[in-house]
Structure formats: C-alpha cells, structure tokens
Design an enzyme around this catalytic site. Structure first.
Site, mmCIF file in Angstrom:
data_model
loop_
_atom_site.group_PDB
_atom_site.id
_atom_site.type_symbol
_atom_site.label_atom_id
_atom_site.label_comp_id
_atom_site.label_asym_id
_atom_site.label_seq_id
_atom_site.Cartn_x
_atom_site.Cartn_y
_atom_site.Cartn_z
ATOM 1 N N HIS A 20 42.934 39.854 41.936
ATOM 2 C CA HIS A 20 41.526 40.262 42.011
ATOM 3 C C HIS A 20 41.403 41.624 42.691
ATOM 4 O O HIS A 20 40.653 42.493 42.242
ATOM 5 C CB HIS A 20 40.697 39.268 42.846
ATOM 6 C CG HIS A 20 40.573 37.896 42.275
ATOM 7 N ND1 HIS A 20 40.884 36.759 42.987
ATOM 8 C CD2 HIS A 20 40.152 37.470 41.049
ATOM 9 C CE1 HIS A 20 40.642 35.697 42.234
ATOM 10 N NE2 HIS A 20 40.209 36.087 41.060
ATOM 11 N N LYS A 44 32.737 24.254 39.712
ATOM 12 C CA LYS A 44 34.199 24.413 39.776
ATOM 13 C C LYS A 44 34.806 23.719 40.989
ATOM 14 O O LYS A 44 36.015 23.780 41.204
ATOM 15 C CB LYS A 44 34.571 25.896 39.788
ATOM 16 C CG LYS A 44 34.732 26.472 38.396
ATOM 17 C CD LYS A 44 35.612 27.704 38.429
ATOM 18 C CE LYS A 44 36.077 28.114 37.055
ATOM 19 N NZ LYS A 44 36.925 29.316 37.109
ATOM 20 N N ARG A 96 44.500 38.412 32.035
ATOM 21 C CA ARG A 96 45.936 38.199 32.270
ATOM 22 C C ARG A 96 46.581 37.894 30.924
ATOM 23 O O ARG A 96 46.512 38.679 30.021
ATOM 24 C CB ARG A 96 46.135 37.063 33.278
ATOM 25 C CG ARG A 96 45.820 37.466 34.697
ATOM 26 C CD ARG A 96 45.598 36.289 35.579
ATOM 27 N NE ARG A 96 44.380 35.596 35.179
ATOM 28 C CZ ARG A 96 43.863 34.562 35.822
ATOM 29 N NH1 ARG A 96 44.470 34.078 36.881
ATOM 30 N NH2 ARG A 96 42.747 34.001 35.402
ATOM 31 N N SER A 134 44.129 32.013 41.349
ATOM 32 C CA SER A 134 43.637 31.285 42.525
ATOM 33 C C SER A 134 44.109 29.832 42.470
ATOM 34 O O SER A 134 44.465 29.241 43.478
ATOM 35 C CB SER A 134 42.109 31.303 42.570
ATOM 36 O OG SER A 134 41.633 32.609 42.705
HETATM 37 P P1 ADP Z 1 36.038 32.758 37.299
HETATM 38 O O1 ADP Z 1 35.729 31.439 37.915
HETATM 39 O O2 ADP Z 1 34.807 33.548 36.941
HETATM 40 O O3 ADP Z 1 37.054 32.739 36.190
HETATM 41 P P2 ADP Z 1 38.040 33.897 39.051
HETATM 42 O O4 ADP Z 1 37.844 34.165 40.488
HETATM 43 O O5 ADP Z 1 39.043 32.881 38.674
HETATM 44 O O6 ADP Z 1 36.607 33.587 38.506
HETATM 45 O O7 ADP Z 1 38.401 35.253 38.295
HETATM 46 C C1 ADP Z 1 37.511 36.332 38.223
HETATM 47 C C2 ADP Z 1 38.021 37.329 37.212
HETATM 48 O O8 ADP Z 1 39.239 37.886 37.669
HETATM 49 C C3 ADP Z 1 38.312 36.773 35.825
HETATM 50 O O9 ADP Z 1 37.977 37.751 34.859
HETATM 51 C C4 ADP Z 1 39.802 36.533 35.841
HETATM 52 O O10 ADP Z 1 40.356 36.592 34.542
HETATM 53 C C5 ADP Z 1 40.238 37.721 36.676
HETATM 54 N N1 ADP Z 1 41.526 37.500 37.339
HETATM 55 C C6 ADP Z 1 41.921 36.439 38.050
HETATM 56 N N2 ADP Z 1 43.193 36.593 38.502
HETATM 57 C C7 ADP Z 1 43.603 37.808 38.047
HETATM 58 C C8 ADP Z 1 44.830 38.553 38.137
HETATM 59 N N3 ADP Z 1 45.902 38.058 38.755
HETATM 60 N N4 ADP Z 1 44.874 39.779 37.560
HETATM 61 C C9 ADP Z 1 43.794 40.261 36.894
HETATM 62 N N5 ADP Z 1 42.626 39.616 36.744
HETATM 63 C C10 ADP Z 1 42.525 38.403 37.319
#
Ligand code: ADP
Length: 172
Positions: A20, A44, A96, A134
């Site tokens: 992130h 979630k 990803r 996460s």
């Molecule tokens: P959500 O619940 O909206 O999916 P996340 O916190 O899991 O929220 O992810 C937010 C955004 O960050 C999403 O677009 C996800 O694909 C992206 N994301 C999560 N991990 C990574 C990573 N390691 N590299 C790049 N983007 C990521």
C-alpha cells in the site's frame, strides 16, 4: 490557475502494508493532493478498528517525503459519493496478480456507471511487493511469524501485540 488534481486511494488497510505504501508514494507524485481513504468496511470484519487502521496509515504516511500533499481520512458509504464530496477526479487502485483484475475490473465498471466523471486508474504493484497482502500478513502474524518484511516496524509491533492479546484471551 489550473484546478487542483485530487486523487483518492481507497482501501481497508487492515493493516497498511509496504505494498500500500508503495502505491501511496507513487500516486502522490501524480496529484496535487492525494486522499488516502480508509474504509469503515464492517462487512470485511477487520482485525483492527477504523481508528487503529487510520493511525497506522497516518504513522506510515508521516515518514514519506511527499507527506505534505497526502491526507488520510476515514470514509463510509459509496466511494463515488465520497470522491464527489472531496472533489476528486481520479480513484487510484493497486493491481497485483491477475487475481486482482476481475474484482477491480468489475468495481471500476460499476463505479463508472455511478459517476462517469470519476476515472479509476491503476498502478501496478512493484515487483518486490507483488505478493504482499493484508490478509497474508494477518495470517503470518496470527501464527507468530515474522512480518517485518511486509509492513513498517510500527505496524509489525501492532500485529504482534494484537495477536499476543488474542492468544492470551483464547487461553482463558
Ligand atoms: P480493499 O478492501 O478495498 O481491497 P485493501 O486495503 O485490501 O482494500 O487494498 C486497497 C488497494 O490496494 C487495492 O486496490 C489493492 O489491490 C491494493 N493493494 C493491496 N496490496 C497491494 C500491494 N502489495 N501492491 C499494490 N497494491 C496493493
């Protein structure tokens, strides 16, 4: 004066990872202002409360060189309503593996119907962060593994504390 280019990067950030943070620091270079929007997202079933997730993102963002153009805020409800409210023309998401694509593709399509004025733009995960999520960070943390390669030291500490408390509760 040209209008400010405002971007929103929404997510659950449960917890915020190096993946992130990489997206945040790269997106900050594209906009005049970047709003990192931490979703309440009760559906979630997050491990961390909204306040904890906000504090972790704020802590990590404080360490970035472009922190002065980044705002961290909570949001609830429809993302497109939030984007309109804050005057953002672009929503940033991270991509990803191919596995992210289907979900992100659908969400971008639905959001475009809800508000065609707001574009969704994607940044590819950097190769060193491709595998970080996460979800896996929480699983590793819950099993007592080392998460220090995937999250900041402060977030790693939070994870260790959270899961040691859970263990103590489960023992009782
Ligand atoms: P959500 O619940 O909206 O999916 P996340 O916190 O899991 O929220 O992810 C937010 C955004 O960050 C999403 O677009 C996800 O694909 C992206 N994301 C999560 N991990 C990574 C990573 N390691 N590299 C790049 N983007 C990521």
């Amino acid at each position: 004066m040209s209008p400010q280019r405002i971007g929103v990067y929404p997510g659950s950030f449960d917890p915020v990872t190096n993946g992130h943070m990489d997206i945040i620091s790269r997106a900050a270079k594209i906009f005049d202002k970047l709003i990192v929007a931490v979703a309440l997202n009760v559906g979630k079933n997050p491990v961390f409360t909204l306040e904890e997730r906000l504090a972790m993102v704020e802590g990590d963002v404080a360490g970035l060189s472009l922190n002065h153009i980044i705002e961290v805020t909570a949001f609830e409800g429809l993302l497109m309503d939030f984007a309109k409210e804050v005057g953002a023309g672009v929503v940033i998401r991270g991509l990803r593996a191919v596995s992210d694509f289907e979900y992100e593709f659908q969400m971008a399509g639905m959001n475009a119907r809800l508000n065609p004025k707001v574009e969704t733009a994607f940044l590819m995960a950097s190769d060193r962060n491709h595998f970080i999520s996460s979800r896996f960070v929480k699983e590793i943390g819950a099993l007592g593994g080392d998460v220090s390669h995937f999250v900041s030291p402060k977030v790693a500490e939070k994870l260790v504390k959270r899961f040691s408390v859970n263990k103590a509760i489960n023992k009782d």
